[in-house]
Design a protein around this motif. Structure first.
Motif, PDB file in Angstrom:
ATOM      1  N   MET A 160       0.826  -1.213   0.000  1.00 42.52           N
ATOM      2  CA  MET A 160       0.000   0.000   0.000  1.00 42.52           C
ATOM      3  C   MET A 160       0.856   1.256   0.000  1.00 42.52           C
ATOM      4  O   MET A 160       0.518   2.232  -0.670  1.00 42.52           O
ATOM      5  CB  MET A 160      -0.923   0.005   1.208  1.00 42.52           C
ATOM      6  N   ILE A 161       1.975   1.242   0.769  1.00 40.72           N
ATOM      7  CA  ILE A 161       2.856   2.411   0.776  1.00 40.72           C
ATOM      8  C   ILE A 161       3.421   2.629  -0.628  1.00 40.72           C
ATOM      9  O   ILE A 161       3.420   3.744  -1.155  1.00 40.72           O
ATOM     10  CB  ILE A 161       3.988   2.236   1.819  1.00 40.72           C
ATOM     11  N   GLY A 171       7.792  17.164  -3.083  1.00 41.17           N
ATOM     12  CA  GLY A 171       9.038  17.893  -3.327  1.00 41.17           C
ATOM     13  C   GLY A 171      10.131  16.956  -3.821  1.00 41.17           C
ATOM     14  O   GLY A 171      10.860  17.267  -4.771  1.00 41.17           O
ATOM     15  N   THR A 172      10.211  15.758  -3.212  1.00 44.60           N
ATOM     16  CA  THR A 172      11.232  14.793  -3.631  1.00 44.60           C
ATOM     17  C   THR A 172      11.011  14.379  -5.087  1.00 44.60           C
ATOM     18  O   THR A 172      11.955  14.314  -5.880  1.00 44.60           O
ATOM     19  CB  THR A 172      11.166  13.526  -2.741  1.00 44.60           C
ATOM     20  N   ASP A 225      11.175   6.205  -5.216  1.00 46.53           N
ATOM     21  CA  ASP A 225      12.096   5.395  -4.402  1.00 46.53           C
ATOM     22  C   ASP A 225      12.555   6.151  -3.165  1.00 46.53           C
ATOM     23  O   ASP A 225      12.666   5.580  -2.080  1.00 46.53           O
ATOM     24  CB  ASP A 225      13.313   4.974  -5.235  1.00 46.53           C
ATOM     25  N   MET A 226      12.823   7.452  -3.339  1.00 49.97           N
ATOM     26  CA  MET A 226      13.227   8.258  -2.181  1.00 49.97           C
ATOM     27  C   MET A 226      12.096   8.279  -1.158  1.00 49.97           C
ATOM     28  O   MET A 226      12.328   8.215   0.048  1.00 49.97           O
ATOM     29  CB  MET A 226      13.568   9.693  -2.605  1.00 49.97           C
ATOM     30  N   GLY A 227      10.862   8.381  -1.652  1.00 49.58           N
ATOM     31  CA  GLY A 227       9.688   8.344  -0.763  1.00 49.58           C
ATOM     32  C   GLY A 227       9.689   7.072   0.060  1.00 49.58           C
ATOM     33  O   GLY A 227       9.403   7.085   1.261  1.00 49.58           O
ATOM     34  N   LYS A 228      10.032   5.954  -0.618  1.00 51.06           N
ATOM     35  CA  LYS A 228      10.060   4.669   0.090  1.00 51.06           C
ATOM     36  C   LYS A 228      11.139   4.678   1.174  1.00 51.06           C
ATOM     37  O   LYS A 228      10.935   4.164   2.273  1.00 51.06           O
ATOM     38  CB  LYS A 228      10.325   3.539  -0.897  1.00 51.06           C
ATOM     39  N   ILE A 229      12.288   5.275   0.844  1.00 49.91           N
ATOM     40  CA  ILE A 229      13.376   5.331   1.832  1.00 49.91           C
ATOM     41  C   ILE A 229      12.929   6.155   3.040  1.00 49.91           C
ATOM     42  O   ILE A 229      13.145   5.765   4.191  1.00 49.91           O
ATOM     43  CB  ILE A 229      14.658   5.912   1.185  1.00 49.91           C
ATOM     44  N   CYS A 245      11.215   6.289   8.677  1.00 53.83           N
ATOM     45  CA  CYS A 245      10.234   6.651   9.711  1.00 53.83           C
ATOM     46  C   CYS A 245       9.770   5.404  10.468  1.00 53.83           C
ATOM     47  O   CYS A 245       9.619   5.433  11.690  1.00 53.83           O
ATOM     48  CB  CYS A 245       9.029   7.356   9.096  1.00 53.83           C
ATOM     49  N   ILE A 246       9.513   4.307   9.719  1.00 52.57           N
ATOM     50  CA  ILE A 246       9.063   3.067  10.376  1.00 52.57           C
ATOM     51  C   ILE A 246      10.141   2.585  11.358  1.00 52.57           C
ATOM     52  O   ILE A 246       9.856   2.284  12.517  1.00 52.57           O
ATOM     53  CB  ILE A 246       8.757   1.969   9.330  1.00 52.57           C
ATOM     54  N   LEU A 247      11.404   2.553  10.872  1.00 51.53           N
ATOM     55  CA  LEU A 247      12.501   2.086  11.724  1.00 51.53           C
ATOM     56  C   LEU A 247      12.635   2.955  12.973  1.00 51.53           C
ATOM     57  O   LEU A 247      12.807   2.459  14.080  1.00 51.53           O
ATOM     58  CB  LEU A 247      13.817   2.078  10.940  1.00 51.53           C
ATOM     59  N   PHE A 248      12.532   4.282  12.779  1.00 47.33           N
ATOM     60  CA  PHE A 248      12.646   5.204  13.898  1.00 47.33           C
ATOM     61  C   PHE A 248      11.522   4.950  14.913  1.00 47.33           C
ATOM     62  O   PHE A 248      11.757   4.906  16.126  1.00 47.33           O
ATOM     63  CB  PHE A 248      12.609   6.651  13.390  1.00 47.33           C
ATOM     64  N   GLY A 249      10.312   4.751  14.414  1.00 46.52           N
ATOM     65  CA  GLY A 249       9.163   4.485  15.279  1.00 46.52           C
ATOM     66  C   GLY A 249       9.354   3.194  16.064  1.00 46.52           C
ATOM     67  O   GLY A 249       9.122   3.144  17.271  1.00 46.52           O
ATOM     68  N   VAL A 250       9.813   2.138  15.366  1.00 47.65           N
ATOM     69  CA  VAL A 250      10.052   0.853  16.020  1.00 47.65           C
ATOM     70  C   VAL A 250      11.131   1.021  17.092  1.00 47.65           C
ATOM     71  O   VAL A 250      10.998   0.522  18.219  1.00 47.65           O
ATOM     72  CB  VAL A 250      10.474  -0.210  14.970  1.00 47.65           C
TER      73      VAL A 250
END
Lengths: 223, 350, 398
Positions: free
Chosen positions: A197-198, C148-149, C355-359, C364-369
């Motif tokens: 989804m992302i 923007g990216t 791809d940058m968006g995915k990074i 963010c996910i890693l930071f949250g975890v």
């Protein structure tokens, strides 16, 4: 001109709608535009119906191969349209509720539309079986993982799956097959789904930006 | 040709026949299996069970005749439960034929079993509006902008139970039954989540994996396909079985007396006796099939469970033949198939 | 007939057994923030008798009164009207039927099966319109960063810099599929999904159709495009016609290549399946938004031995396409296809931006975890606060 006007409209409407999300006063603009779209799509239906009649009509007249199917399609289309518009057999008359019991359109709905739709949907059961038979082969490690997962989910959704591990003590509850199945769905499947989804959302953002900025214009015709 | 080759190159019509038998035999013999309600379904039940009498509940039926066999069982059970809790029901649909699904459900469940429900006071059918999630966005802020009449053509302002309803925020709960787009996902994204409304619902089994990401924060609980409906039926039967059964019987009884009254008005003599006997026979039949009529989910789970087992059996045989085949192929050298068939090289030739 | 505030049970218990339930505590009413007006939020604390798992309080009834111009207490008492009931455990109610020009006062009662509590009253409140929706500030920031990216990379590659793009097997196979159809002298079937032009997946499908049309115009391969929406039909006609024109063969184009069947999902499937079985296309493309019809189409295509390439962003249908088709574009690959097939730098830039968006998302996910793990390991309330802020930054509200 033929290219510039649509591009300008896309650019303006695109940005206005993006910003309307952030201003409560303009929030309803998005809804207004979706209503506009519905109006345009409804009018375009006349084009669709016209194309259908023209294509299939020509097939019948020229007796092209498969013209019998085309005839059935035309009779179905025109017949349903006529009994729907004229409210044939409607006990409440021409001003009555179109869905009133006893009208011809309801007969079409009950005895043709409903069973035909359900039949097509039910075909899925057969196709799922034949696709599963072909696709789930333990060809390599990934395929084995896929196969085992599919097995647990399928088994966990039947009474046998529940019965098979019902004897397990409460401490080993997590090993019961229905629980493993729902763990797979909630943890593994959900993680994968979220990632997809992302990716999809980012794809939508970049495609939309390309369309709004006029970088992608092939949907308007050639380059 | 060896046996394994015959199985490998199985005519897919044979697979279709097997599935047809697996589905039809349990239907004919009315086979059903016990169910255990899973937490996700129980949450739907608990949410509805906690609604005080008179709560406004939006019932969105977003499905069509094609998905009716899969979704009608849960729609019936949800409606029964909501009516038992004496909630005020606002039916709505985003699917053109959803209108018929609503009217059918009202006709088959609400009217016979809950005679005290009055149209316009206790339940209303807002009908269908085109525009998919656009409709949800509008009703989220203003119901009257799109709905000037209900689904039956009555002006909104003349309907008592709509007088104090301005938007979605006036509801206490959204209950959705959906077969796809627009459906539960859209009701969460554009309806319940932005206004902080509680939402529960059900969807087809295929759609279910897509809804897990919303559970349990944005979506309190949900049911996937017939399995979910069967689990709901189980818990509903456990908690309200007697009431539901009584209401069903009363409904049938009053149907019979109205029917006989109607017949008396139009027939006489022997013909009348014959028609009354027919009606009584129908009444008896319906009375005998009470469990099947009331708990559709449990009964429709039978064919599904058997079909699952048959598919599992097919997968096992498919793999056994695949391994035998591979062992034999290793002994011979096989020319590589054309590129476009690469992915299917191991599959049967169909 | 149901009335909101009448106790549910008609059979009242013994008067001695009746315990008077207590009203909700400290109710207040205020203008709902960040909205377009017309809404007041009422908040309260639970009645002391409303315990989790307890059966005493069944819900709360909400009354409202318009504040009269010349206030007199007696008048006010009579003008309270019931507006809604909410379940037990609720502490907030949004009254979205207010008039910005008027002021209101609310009364709350706890409801039990047998009786209602004494009312608790709020001070007056008035709704109003806000200019900017502050609740969505986070959404604005995220949108600006992601967009923007994408825009940055489009500009970056436009200036002539090179980049690496991974191969997408499904798209590499497009030419192969067209070639096969041409060799066999059989048509190509293109299905643009069953949604209308307002679905971005249909737009992506149309873009791919444009690229395919260019090749088939050159090879003179017949194509069939049955559509399920009239607008999709007109768009597809325009695209394919332009492609033939660009290939210098406008005479080879015919409107009959692209036609409308029906909006009805399974009617459309039946129609397309008929076309497949009768015309036996050598290649089938499924590009767009698909629902339950995906497997019915793909299995039929498999049965007639066509080479099949699918692309959709409907996660529920992906497994079916992967099982029955030769190649499948998964989610974002469908959107990447147009850039990939065009090979233009500015188009490829959008892929890089994606791809940058995915990074960014992964970071963010890693930071949250990391934060969540740290909180549970250390139990620090300061880290918990940061975590809560981080979490709230990524939640969208009205």
């Amino acid at each position: 001109m033929k290219r510039t006007v649509p591009l300008v409209i896309t650019f303006v409407v695109g940005w206005v709608l993006i910003f309307s999300v952030f201003f409560p006063y303009t929030e309803s603009l998005g809804e207004d535009f979706s209503v506009f779209f519905d109006i345009i799509a409804s009018i375009a239906f006349i084009l669709g119906g016209g194309s259908l009649i023209k294509m299939f009509g020509a097939k019948v007249i020229k007796r092209q191969p498969g013209w019998g199917y085309a005839l059935v399609a035309i009779v179905g289309f025109v017949g349903t349209l006529v009994v729907g518009l004229l409210k044939t057999g409607n006990p409440e008359g021409i001003t009555g509720n179109v869905l009133a019991e006893g009208s011809a359109i309801m007969a079409v709905y009950d005895y043709m539309f409903k069973p035909c739709g359900a039949t097509m949907f039910a075909l899925l059961a057969f196709y799922v079986a034949s696709a599963a038979y072909r696709a789930f082969r333990a060809k390599n490690t990934e395929a084995v993982i896929l196969l085992v997962t599919a097995f647990i989910i399928l088994f966990g959704r039947t009474f046998l799956g529940t019965l098979a591990t019902i004897w397990l003590p409460e401490q080993l509850d997590f090993l019961k097959i229905p629980n493993i199945a729902s763990w797979i769905m909630i943890v593994l499947n959900q993680a994968g789904n979220r990632a997809i989804m992302i990716g999809i959302s980012l794809g939508i953002i970049s495609t939309s930006l390309k369309v709004i900025l006029g970088i992608e214009r092939s949907y308007l015709g050639s380059e | 040709m060896r046996i394994y080759e015959k199985i490998r190159d199985i005519d897919r019509r044979l697979i279709f026949l097997l599935i047809a038998l697996a589905v039809s035999l349990p239907i004919i013999f009315q086979i059903s299996f016990p169910e255990i309600t899973t937490p996700m379904v129980k949450k739907v039940f608990d949410q509805i069970d906690s609604m005080p009498a008179g709560s406004k509940v939006l019932l969105a039926f977003d499905y069509d005749p094609a998905s009716e066999p899969e979704l009608q069982p849960m729609a019936n059970s949800l409606l029964r439960h909501l009516a038992l809790r004496r909630c005020k029901l606002y039916f709505i649909t985003l699917w053109p034929v959803g209108q018929n699904m609503i009217e059918d459900t009202i006709k088959n469940v609400l009217l016979p079993e809950f005679g005290e429900y009055t149209y316009g006071v206790d339940y209303v059918n807002l009908g269908f509006k085109s525009g998919n999630e656009g409709v949800i966005k509008v009703v989220q802020t203003n119901l009257r902008k799109l709905y000037t009449t209900d689904g039956r053509g009555t002006a909104i302002d003349k309907i008592q139970m709509l007088k104090d309803v301005k938007s979605l925020a006036s509801m206490a709960l959204i209950v959705n039954v959906s077969a796809g787009y627009p459906g539960l996902k859209e009701w969460i994204q554009y309806g319940s989540d932005p206004v902080g409304l509680a939402i529960v619902g059900g969807c087809t089994a295929v759609q279910a994996p897509l809804l897990y990401p919303y559970y349990p924060n944005q979506l309190i609980g949900f049911m996937g396909g017939i399995k979910g409906a069967a689990e709901y039926d189980e818990i509903l039967r456990k908690n309200y079985g007697d009431q539901i059964s009584q209401r069903y019987k009363n409904g049938l009884q009053s149907w019979l007396s109205t029917e006989v009254g109607k017949l008396r008005a139009s027939y006489t003599g022997e013909q009348l006796q014959q028609r009354i006997a027919e009606a009584q026979e129908k009444y008896k039949q319906k009375l005998d099939s009470e469990k099947k009529e009331l708990y559709l989910g449990l009964f429709r789970m039978g064919p599904q469970a058997i079909a699952h087992l048959v598919i599992m059996l097919l997968i096992v045989t498919g793999n056994v033949t695949f391994f035998i085949d591979r062992r034999r192929r290793k002994k011979k050298t096989v020319s590589s198939p054309p590129a476009f068939l690469r992915k299917q090289e191991a599959g049967p030739s169909e | 007939m149901l009335t909101a505030f009448v106790p549910r049970s008609q059979a009242r218990p013994d008067a001695a057994m009746l315990v008077r339930i207590r009203p909700p505590v400290s109710p207040r009413a205020f203008d709902t923030p960040s909205d377009a007006g017309g809404c007041i939020t009422v908040r309260w604390q639970l009645s002391p008798d409303d315990q989790p798992g307890g059966k005493l309080v069944e819900g709360y009834g909400i009354y409202r009164a318009e504040e009269p111009a010349g206030p007199s207490a007696a008048l006010r008492v009579n003008s309270f009207k019931p507006i809604d009931v909410v379940p037990a455990g609720t502490t907030e109610y949004k009254d979205s039927s207010t008039d910005d020009a008027k002021t209101y006062r609310y009364r709350l009662v706890a409801l039990s099966e047998f009786e209602n509590s004494e009312p608790a009253e709020t001070p007056v409140a008035q709704s109003s319109l806000q200019l900017f929706n502050l609740n969505r500030l986070n959404l604005l920031v995220i949108s600006i960063i992601i967009s923007g990216t994408v825009i940055f990379y489009i500009q970056y590659l436009k200036s002539g810099r090179q980049t690496f793009i991974r191969k997408i097997a499904g798209l590499e196979a497009v030419d192969e599929a067209i070639g096969r159809a041409t060799e066999m002298g059989r048509p190509i079937l293109f299905i643009p999904g069953i949604q209308d032009m307002n679905d971005i997946q249909t737009v992506a499908g149309m873009i791919i159709l444009g690229r395919i049309a260019k090749t088939i115009a050159e090879y003179d391969t017949p194509i069939e495009v049955p559509t399920s929406r009239a607008l999709v039909m007109t768009t597809a006609r325009e695209i394919v016609k332009e492609a033939y024109l660009a290939a210098g063969r406008p005479d080879a184009y015919s409107d009959d290549m692209i036609y409308y069947l029906t909006d009805e999902q399974f009617g459309y499937v039946a129609g397309v399946n008929g076309i497949m079985v009768r015309k036996k296309p050598a290649a089938c493309f499924y590009m767009g938004a698909f629902f339950a019809e995906s497997l019915i189409l793909a299995e039929t295509g498999n049965d007639i031995g066509a080479i099949q390439i699918a692309g959709t962003a409907m996660p529920a249908q992906l497994p079916f396409f992967i099982a029955a088709c030769d190649y499948t574009l998964i989610g974002e690959e469908l959107f990447a296809a147009s850039a990939y097939l065009s090979g233009e730098p500015k188009q490829l830039g959008s892929l890089k931006g994606q791809d940058m968006g995915k990074i960014i998302a992964m970071a963010c996910i890693l930071f949250g975890v990391f934060l969540a793990t740290l909180t549970s390991v250390t139990g620090s309330s300061a880290i918990l606060e940061v975590l809560e802020w981080f979490r709230s930054f990524f939640s969208v509200s009205a």
